[in-house]
Write a protein that holds these residues in place. Structure first.
Motif, PDB file in Angstrom:
ATOM      1  N   SER A  89       0.825  -1.211   0.000  1.00 53.33           N
ATOM      2  CA  SER A  89       0.000   0.000   0.000  1.00 53.33           C
ATOM      3  C   SER A  89       0.857   1.257   0.000  1.00 53.33           C
ATOM      4  O   SER A  89       0.585   2.206  -0.739  1.00 53.33           O
ATOM      5  N   ILE A  90       1.889   1.259   0.823  1.00 53.45           N
ATOM      6  CA  ILE A  90       2.771   2.431   0.899  1.00 53.45           C
ATOM      7  C   ILE A  90       3.528   2.614  -0.409  1.00 53.45           C
ATOM      8  O   ILE A  90       3.628   3.736  -0.930  1.00 53.45           O
ATOM      9  N   MET A  91       4.043   1.525  -0.962  1.00 49.72           N
ATOM     10  CA  MET A  91       4.766   1.638  -2.236  1.00 49.72           C
ATOM     11  C   MET A  91       3.847   2.141  -3.350  1.00 49.72           C
ATOM     12  O   MET A  91       4.238   3.002  -4.135  1.00 49.72           O
ATOM     13  N   LEU A  92       2.631   1.631  -3.425  1.00 54.34           N
ATOM     14  CA  LEU A  92       1.683   2.071  -4.446  1.00 54.34           C
ATOM     15  C   LEU A  92       1.324   3.542  -4.261  1.00 54.34           C
ATOM     16  O   LEU A  92       1.275   4.307  -5.236  1.00 54.34           O
ATOM     17  N   ALA A  93       1.100   3.963  -3.030  1.00 58.49           N
ATOM     18  CA  ALA A  93       0.780   5.368  -2.759  1.00 58.49           C
ATOM     19  C   ALA A  93       1.941   6.277  -3.127  1.00 58.49           C
ATOM     20  O   ALA A  93       1.740   7.363  -3.683  1.00 58.49           O
ATOM     21  N   LEU A  95       4.296   5.603  -5.406  1.00 57.83           N
ATOM     22  CA  LEU A  95       4.419   5.582  -6.867  1.00 57.83           C
ATOM     23  C   LEU A  95       3.365   6.448  -7.553  1.00 57.83           C
ATOM     24  O   LEU A  95       3.639   7.088  -8.574  1.00 57.83           O
ATOM     25  N   LEU A  96       2.157   6.474  -7.009  1.00 53.71           N
ATOM     26  CA  LEU A  96       1.072   7.246  -7.608  1.00 53.71           C
ATOM     27  C   LEU A  96       1.058   8.692  -7.141  1.00 53.71           C
ATOM     28  O   LEU A  96       0.203   9.474  -7.548  1.00 53.71           O
ATOM     29  N   GLY A  97       1.982   9.055  -6.274  1.00 52.81           N
ATOM     30  CA  GLY A  97       2.053  10.432  -5.799  1.00 52.81           C
ATOM     31  C   GLY A  97       0.985  10.795  -4.780  1.00 52.81           C
ATOM     32  O   GLY A  97       0.721  11.963  -4.536  1.00 52.81           O
ATOM     33  N   ARG A  98       0.383   9.802  -4.167  1.00 59.67           N
ATOM     34  CA  ARG A  98      -0.656  10.049  -3.162  1.00 59.67           C
ATOM     35  C   ARG A  98      -0.089  10.214  -1.771  1.00 59.67           C
ATOM     36  O   ARG A  98      -0.790  10.591  -0.848  1.00 59.67           O
ATOM     37  N   ALA A  99       1.182   9.896  -1.609  1.00 66.05           N
ATOM     38  CA  ALA A  99       1.844  10.022  -0.307  1.00 66.05           C
ATOM     39  C   ALA A  99       3.260  10.527  -0.530  1.00 66.05           C
ATOM     40  O   ALA A  99       3.852  10.292  -1.584  1.00 66.05           O
ATOM     41  N   THR A 100       3.768  11.216   0.445  1.00 68.18           N
ATOM     42  CA  THR A 100       5.159  11.670   0.406  1.00 68.18           C
ATOM     43  C   THR A 100       5.793  11.395   1.755  1.00 68.18           C
ATOM     44  O   THR A 100       5.106  11.299   2.770  1.00 68.18           O
ATOM     45  N   LEU A 101       7.089  11.278   1.744  1.00 71.47           N
ATOM     46  CA  LEU A 101       7.810  11.081   2.993  1.00 71.47           C
ATOM     47  C   LEU A 101       8.195  12.445   3.546  1.00 71.47           C
ATOM     48  O   LEU A 101       8.776  13.267   2.841  1.00 71.47           O
ATOM     49  N   ALA A 102       7.860  12.674   4.790  1.00 70.19           N
ATOM     50  CA  ALA A 102       8.194  13.941   5.431  1.00 70.19           C
ATOM     51  C   ALA A 102       9.695  13.972   5.723  1.00 70.19           C
ATOM     52  O   ALA A 102      10.270  12.963   6.137  1.00 70.19           O
ATOM     53  N   PRO A 103      10.337  15.128   5.542  1.00 73.57           N
ATOM     54  CA  PRO A 103      11.784  15.192   5.751  1.00 73.57           C
ATOM     55  C   PRO A 103      12.198  15.070   7.218  1.00 73.57           C
ATOM     56  O   PRO A 103      13.297  14.634   7.512  1.00 73.57           O
ATOM     57  N   HIS A 104      11.355  15.460   8.137  1.00 74.28           N
ATOM     58  CA  HIS A 104      11.713  15.443   9.557  1.00 74.28           C
ATOM     59  C   HIS A 104      10.723  14.575  10.337  1.00 74.28           C
ATOM     60  O   HIS A 104       9.942  15.065  11.144  1.00 74.28           O
ATOM     61  N   LEU A 105      10.756  13.287  10.103  1.00 76.19           N
ATOM     62  CA  LEU A 105       9.811  12.384  10.752  1.00 76.19           C
ATOM     63  C   LEU A 105       9.960  12.369  12.263  1.00 76.19           C
ATOM     64  O   LEU A 105       8.980  12.204  12.986  1.00 76.19           O
ATOM     65  N   GLN A 106      11.169  12.539  12.776  1.00 77.08           N
ATOM     66  CA  GLN A 106      11.357  12.497  14.230  1.00 77.08           C
ATOM     67  C   GLN A 106      10.703  13.687  14.919  1.00 77.08           C
ATOM     68  O   GLN A 106      10.453  13.645  16.125  1.00 77.08           O
ATOM     69  N   ASP A 107      10.409  14.767  14.187  1.00 78.29           N
ATOM     70  CA  ASP A 107       9.777  15.939  14.786  1.00 78.29           C
ATOM     71  C   ASP A 107       8.250  15.806  14.865  1.00 78.29           C
ATOM     72  O   ASP A 107       7.592  16.611  15.508  1.00 78.29           O
ATOM     73  N   GLN A 108       7.703  14.815  14.198  1.00 80.49           N
ATOM     74  CA  GLN A 108       6.250  14.643  14.169  1.00 80.49           C
ATOM     75  C   GLN A 108       5.815  13.651  15.231  1.00 80.49           C
ATOM     76  O   GLN A 108       6.553  12.750  15.592  1.00 80.49           O
TER      77      GLN A 108
END
Length: 115
Positions: A89-93, A95-108
Motif C-alpha cells: 500500500s505504501i509503495m503504491l501510494a 508511486l502514484l504520488g498520493r503520499a510523500t515522505l516527510a523530511p523530519h519524521l522524528q519531529d512529528q
C-alpha cells in the motif's frame, strides 16, 4: 444466552469502548501530559481490558476465547500478511504520488494528527 441478551451486551461493550476512548482523549487534551507512546499504548489496550472486565462482570469465563497456540502457518500469515499489505500500500501510494515522505519524521508525533 438468547439473541437479545447477546446484542445488548455487544452494544454495551461498543458503547463502553467508545466512551472510554473519548474519556482518555479528553484527559489527554485537557490536562494529563505524558509520553506519546504511553498515551497510545493505553488507548490500544482499552478494548482488551474492557473485554476482560465484561467477561468477568457477566461471569462468562474465558473457555471460548481460543487462547491456544495455533499452527505455524497461521502465525506466519498473522505476522507477514499485514506487513506485506502495508508495504504494498505504501509503495503504491508513493508511486502514484498520493503520499510523500516527510523530511523530519522524528519531529512529528501521532497525537498531533489527532489534536
Amino acid at each position: 444466552m438468547n439473541r437479545i441478551t447477546r446484542h445488548w451486551k455487544v452494544s454495551l461493550y461498543i458503547a463502553g469502548v467508545v466512551a472510554a476512548a473519548w474519556l482518555w482523549f479528553g484527559i489527554l487534551k485537557f490536562g494529563l501530559r505524558m509520553d506519546e507512546w504511553v498515551a497510545i499504548t493505553v488507548l490500544m489496550w482499552i478494548p482488551g481490558l474492557l473485554s476482560i472486565l465484561f467477561r468477568v462482570g457477566f461471569k462468562e469465563g474465558f473457555d471460548d476465547v481460543g487462547w491456544r497456540v495455533g499452527k505455524a502457518r497461521c502465525w506466519s500469515w498473522a505476522y507477514l500478511g499485514p506487513l506485506v499489505l502495508a508495504s504494498l500500500s505504501i509503495m503504491l501510494a508513493l508511486l502514484l504520488g498520493r503520499a510523500t515522505l516527510a523530511p523530519h519524521l522524528q519531529d512529528q508525533t501521532m497525537l498531533d494528527a489527532v489534536f
